[in-house]
Design an enzyme around this catalytic site. Structure first.
Site, short mmCIF file in Angstrom:
data_model
loop_
_atom_site.label_atom_id
_atom_site.label_comp_id
_atom_site.label_asym_id
_atom_site.label_seq_id
_atom_site.Cartn_x
_atom_site.Cartn_y
_atom_site.Cartn_z
CE LYS A 75 -3.63 -2.73 2.04
NZ LYS A 75 -4.82 -2.83 2.87
CD GLU A 106 -7.43 -7.80 -0.44
OE1 GLU A 106 -6.39 -8.22 0.07
OE2 GLU A 106 -7.61 -6.60 -0.74
P1 13P Z 1 -4.38 -6.26 5.70
O1 13P Z 1 -3.60 -7.55 5.52
O2 13P Z 1 -3.60 -5.17 6.31
O3 13P Z 1 -5.70 -6.53 6.37
O4 13P Z 1 -4.73 -5.75 4.22
C1 13P Z 1 -5.24 -6.64 3.29
C2 13P Z 1 -5.21 -6.01 1.96
O5 13P Z 1 -5.94 -5.07 1.68
C3 13P Z 1 -4.26 -6.53 0.98
O6 13P Z 1 -4.51 -6.03 -0.29
#
Ligand code: 13P
Length: 251
Positions: free
Chosen positions: A14, A170
């Site tokens: 991210k 997700e």
């Molecule tokens: P987290 O693993 O921080 O919950 O995020 C998941 C995600 O959005 C991966 O693209």
């Protein structure tokens, strides 16, 4: 016997990482993967766009793959601030995440926009990871499977095959919250996704389906063992080499 669907463990960094820390992280992952010598799974890191090139250089020869987190549908042109799939490829990427829920929310990306990005990935020779997932309100009103079906039908381009597509499930409410669906709920969602894909792809049985949302070293084993789960898309848990390697090991 080789598994039909080679697990893919993908780290989505991210909007995290300045050069020094990111390179240390990439090197840590690369060293761990090299040490482990896995040939039965793939490990991918998706750094911010500014670091795709440097991370690609840093992991060279380790077997670690590099991807982008987003791309524009066009090859080039008047799209200030955007990055094309070709540019990611040129910087060393082999994959690109498209339609992440954060982009669907922050940038208003629709299924049609996501589909255009997946097509752009193909055009550039990248493997798109198409993300779908329900919100908490959608789950609580019993609409999870319908939402996933609508997103899949709208986001997966015509002409998709298992070699040209990865799907990541997700649940929006599981991202960054420490909450996850139960193993049974993950398995049910993935089975439904594969069923829907059967109507869209000639070889849906072998397309890889990743689970994403609060995956950690401590829960990766059970989540990755759920039916129809072929890997993970990891956010927070991919920002420390040790944690991410523990998840990859669990695959
Ligand atoms: P987290 O693993 O921080 O919950 O995020 C998941 C995600 O959005 C991966 O693209």
């Amino acid at each position: 016997m080789a598994r039909m669907r080679r697990p893919l463990i993908a780290g989505n960094w991210k909007m995290n990482g300045l050069r020094a820390d990111a390179l240390a992280l990439a090197t840590g992952v690369a060293e761990g993967v090299k040490r482990a010598g896995w040939i039965d799974r793939e490990v991918l890191v998706c750094p911010p766009a500014t670091l795709v090139m440097a991370v690609s250089e840093a992991v060279k020869g380790s077997g670690v793959l590099v991807g982008g987190q987003n791309c524009h549908a066009s090859v080039s042109g008047a799209h200030t601030g955007d990055i094309s799939a070709e540019m990611l490829r040129d910087a060393g990427a082999s994959h690109v995440i498209v339609g992440h829920s954060e982009r669907r929310t922050d940038c208003g990306e629709t299924d049609a926009v996501v589909r255009g990005k997946a097509e752009a990935a193909w055009r550039a020779g990248l493997l798109p990871i198409v993300c779908i997932g329900e919100t908490l309100a959608e789950r609580e009103s019993g609409r999870t499977l319908t939402v996933l079906e609508t997103q899949l039908k709208g986001s997966v381009p015509v002409g998709a095959t298992a070699a040209k597509l990865v799907v990541a499930y997700e649940p929006v409410w599981a991202i960054g919250t420490g909450k996850t669906p139960s193993v049974a709920e993950v398995a049910a969602a993935h089975a439904h996704i594969r069923r829907v894909l059967t109507g869209l792809l000639p070889d849906a049985g072998v397309v890889r389906l990743l689970y994403g949302g609060s995956v950690k070293g401590s829960n990766a084993g059970e989540l990755l063992a759920a039916g129809d789960v072929d890997g993970a898309l990891v956010g927070g848990g991919s920002l420390k080499a040790e944690e991410f390697l523990a998840i990859a090991k669990a695959a």
